[in-house]
Design a protein around this motif. Structure first.
Motif, PDB file in Angstrom:
ATOM      1  N   VAL A   1       1.193  -1.344  -0.134  1.00 32.45           N
ATOM      2  CA  VAL A   1      -0.080  -0.172  -0.029  1.00 32.45           C
ATOM      3  C   VAL A   1       0.723   1.101   0.231  1.00 32.45           C
ATOM      4  N   ASP A   2       0.837   2.418  -1.183  1.00 30.61           N
ATOM      5  CA  ASP A   2       1.805   2.582  -1.738  1.00 30.61           C
ATOM      6  C   ASP A   2       0.548   4.641  -0.950  1.00 30.61           C
ATOM      7  N   TYR A   3       1.088   5.466  -0.434  1.00 28.08           N
ATOM      8  CA  TYR A   3       1.161   6.805   0.124  1.00 28.08           C
ATOM      9  C   TYR A   3       1.225   8.245  -1.095  1.00 28.08           C
ATOM     10  N   TYR A   4       0.770   8.645  -1.729  1.00 28.81           N
ATOM     11  CA  TYR A   4       0.861   9.468  -3.338  1.00 28.81           C
ATOM     12  C   TYR A   4       0.262  11.314  -1.959  1.00 28.81           C
ATOM     13  N   GLY A   5       1.339  11.842  -1.928  1.00 26.01           N
ATOM     14  CA  GLY A   5       0.155  12.825  -1.220  1.00 26.01           C
ATOM     15  C   GLY A   5       1.164  14.293  -1.476  1.00 26.01           C
ATOM     16  N   THR A   6       1.456  15.355  -1.352  1.00 27.28           N
ATOM     17  CA  THR A   6       1.365  16.545  -2.155  1.00 27.28           C
ATOM     18  C   THR A   6       2.131  17.567  -0.372  1.00 27.28           C
ATOM     19  N   LEU A   7       3.172  18.439  -0.472  1.00 33.16           N
ATOM     20  CA  LEU A   7       4.554  18.408   0.085  1.00 33.16           C
ATOM     21  C   LEU A   7       2.914  19.615   1.046  1.00 33.16           C
ATOM     22  N   GLU A   8       2.843  20.035   2.029  1.00 30.26           N
ATOM     23  CA  GLU A   8       1.854  21.124   2.420  1.00 30.26           C
ATOM     24  C   GLU A   8       3.238  22.163   3.655  1.00 30.26           C
ATOM     25  N   GLU A   9       4.189  21.412   4.474  1.00 31.51           N
ATOM     26  CA  GLU A   9       4.758  21.481   5.693  1.00 31.51           C
ATOM     27  C   GLU A   9       5.212  21.375   5.968  1.00 31.51           C
ATOM     28  N   VAL A  10       7.110  21.290   6.152  1.00 31.93           N
ATOM     29  CA  VAL A  10       7.962  20.956   6.647  1.00 31.93           C
ATOM     30  C   VAL A  10       8.159  21.455   7.847  1.00 31.93           C
ATOM     31  N   VAL A  11       7.949  20.893   9.154  1.00 31.39           N
ATOM     32  CA  VAL A  11       8.429  21.221  10.722  1.00 31.39           C
ATOM     33  C   VAL A  11       9.331  20.389  11.016  1.00 31.39           C
ATOM     34  N   GLU A  12      10.931  21.129  12.017  1.00 34.56           N
ATOM     35  CA  GLU A  12      12.116  21.003  12.021  1.00 34.56           C
ATOM     36  C   GLU A  12      11.903  20.308  13.667  1.00 34.56           C
ATOM     37  N   LEU A  13      11.747  19.361  14.563  1.00 33.32           N
ATOM     38  CA  LEU A  13      11.935  18.975  15.786  1.00 33.32           C
ATOM     39  C   LEU A  13      13.589  18.721  15.954  1.00 33.32           C
ATOM     40  N   GLN A  14      14.206  19.807  17.443  1.00 25.04           N
ATOM     41  CA  GLN A  14      15.980  19.441  17.553  1.00 25.04           C
ATOM     42  C   GLN A  14      15.791  18.906  19.291  1.00 25.04           C
ATOM     43  N   TYR A  15      16.107  17.502  18.818  1.00 26.53           N
ATOM     44  CA  TYR A  15      16.234  17.159  20.611  1.00 26.53           C
ATOM     45  C   TYR A  15      17.594  17.495  21.342  1.00 26.53           C
ATOM     46  N   HIS A  16      17.875  17.369  22.267  1.00 28.99           N
ATOM     47  CA  HIS A  16      19.059  17.460  23.259  1.00 28.99           C
ATOM     48  C   HIS A  16      20.038  16.784  22.510  1.00 28.99           C
ATOM     49  N   SER A  17      20.036  16.959  21.278  1.00 21.40           N
ATOM     50  CA  SER A  17      21.387  17.117  20.540  1.00 21.40           C
ATOM     51  C   SER A  17      21.723  17.153  18.726  1.00 21.40           C
ATOM     52  N   GLU A  18      22.704  17.442  17.873  1.00 16.28           N
ATOM     53  CA  GLU A  18      22.627  17.921  17.233  1.00 16.28           C
ATOM     54  C   GLU A  18      21.894  17.554  15.960  1.00 16.28           C
ATOM     55  N   HIS A  19      22.133  15.743  16.673  1.00 18.20           N
ATOM     56  CA  HIS A  19      22.265  13.968  15.819  1.00 18.20           C
ATOM     57  C   HIS A  19      20.929  13.992  15.460  1.00 18.20           C
ATOM     58  N   ASN A  20      19.854  14.077  17.195  1.00 18.53           N
ATOM     59  CA  ASN A  20      18.543  13.323  17.001  1.00 18.53           C
ATOM     60  C   ASN A  20      18.057  14.672  16.506  1.00 18.53           C
ATOM     61  N   ARG A  21      17.535  14.791  15.447  1.00 17.10           N
ATOM     62  CA  ARG A  21      16.903  15.828  14.883  1.00 17.10           C
ATOM     63  C   ARG A  21      15.237  15.162  13.687  1.00 17.10           C
ATOM     64  N   VAL A  22      14.004  15.600  14.094  1.00 18.16           N
ATOM     65  CA  VAL A  22      12.914  14.698  13.520  1.00 18.16           C
ATOM     66  C   VAL A  22      12.585  15.471  12.401  1.00 18.16           C
ATOM     67  N   PHE A  23      11.842  15.111  10.800  1.00 18.22           N
ATOM     68  CA  PHE A  23      11.946  16.367  10.143  1.00 18.22           C
ATOM     69  C   PHE A  23      10.145  15.841  10.231  1.00 18.22           C
ATOM     70  N   LEU A  24       9.213  16.650   9.895  1.00 21.40           N
ATOM     71  CA  LEU A  24       7.868  15.812  10.448  1.00 21.40           C
ATOM     72  C   LEU A  24       7.295  16.565   8.961  1.00 21.40           C
ATOM     73  N   PHE A  25       6.727  15.940   8.049  1.00 21.36           N
ATOM     74  CA  PHE A  25       6.263  16.239   7.014  1.00 21.36           C
ATOM     75  C   PHE A  25       4.461  16.885   6.643  1.00 21.36           C
ATOM     76  N   LYS A  26       4.082  17.479   6.642  1.00 22.39           N
ATOM     77  CA  LYS A  26       2.827  17.202   6.676  1.00 22.39           C
ATOM     78  C   LYS A  26       2.112  17.667   5.092  1.00 22.39           C
ATOM     79  N   CYS A  27       1.333  16.233   4.434  1.00 23.08           N
ATOM     80  CA  CYS A  27       0.866  16.390   3.407  1.00 23.08           C
ATOM     81  C   CYS A  27      -0.622  16.302   3.247  1.00 23.08           C
ATOM     82  N   TYR A  28      -0.663  16.676   2.234  1.00 19.32           N
ATOM     83  CA  TYR A  28      -2.672  15.875   1.876  1.00 19.32           C
ATOM     84  C   TYR A  28      -2.114  15.506   0.399  1.00 19.32           C
TER      85      TYR A  28
END
Length: 88
Positions: free
Chosen positions: A61-88
């Protein structure tokens, strides 16, 4: 169990160091992602997202969408970053 993977996972349970503002594009792992708003009126588009997923059976099952927003969360280390993609 010990090691850097355990430390990385446990650091995700801590509060965020900072929440960076939403952005209209990102260069990540050799790929460029832009939001639909950023590309409005341009000649080329790169805002489509496809996520390939396998289920527990033989069907994919594949998901196809269009990127609406990108949010970057940074935790207590430069290497602990999480990118959230909001798609519709």
């Amino acid at each position: 169990m010990g090691g850097s993977a355990d430390i990385s996972l446990s650091s995700l349970s801590l509060p965020l160091k900072e929440k960076l503002s939403a952005t209209m594009g990102i260069f990540f792992n050799g790929y460029v992602f832009h939001t639909e708003e950023y590309e409005y009126g341009r000649k080329t588009y790169n805002n489509g997202i496809c996520v390939k997923r396998s289920t527990c059976n033989e069907f994919e099952v594949d998901y196809y969408g269009t990127l609406e927003e990108v949010v970057e969360l940074q935790y207590h280390s430069e290497h602990n970053r999480v990118f959230l993609f909001k798609c519709y």
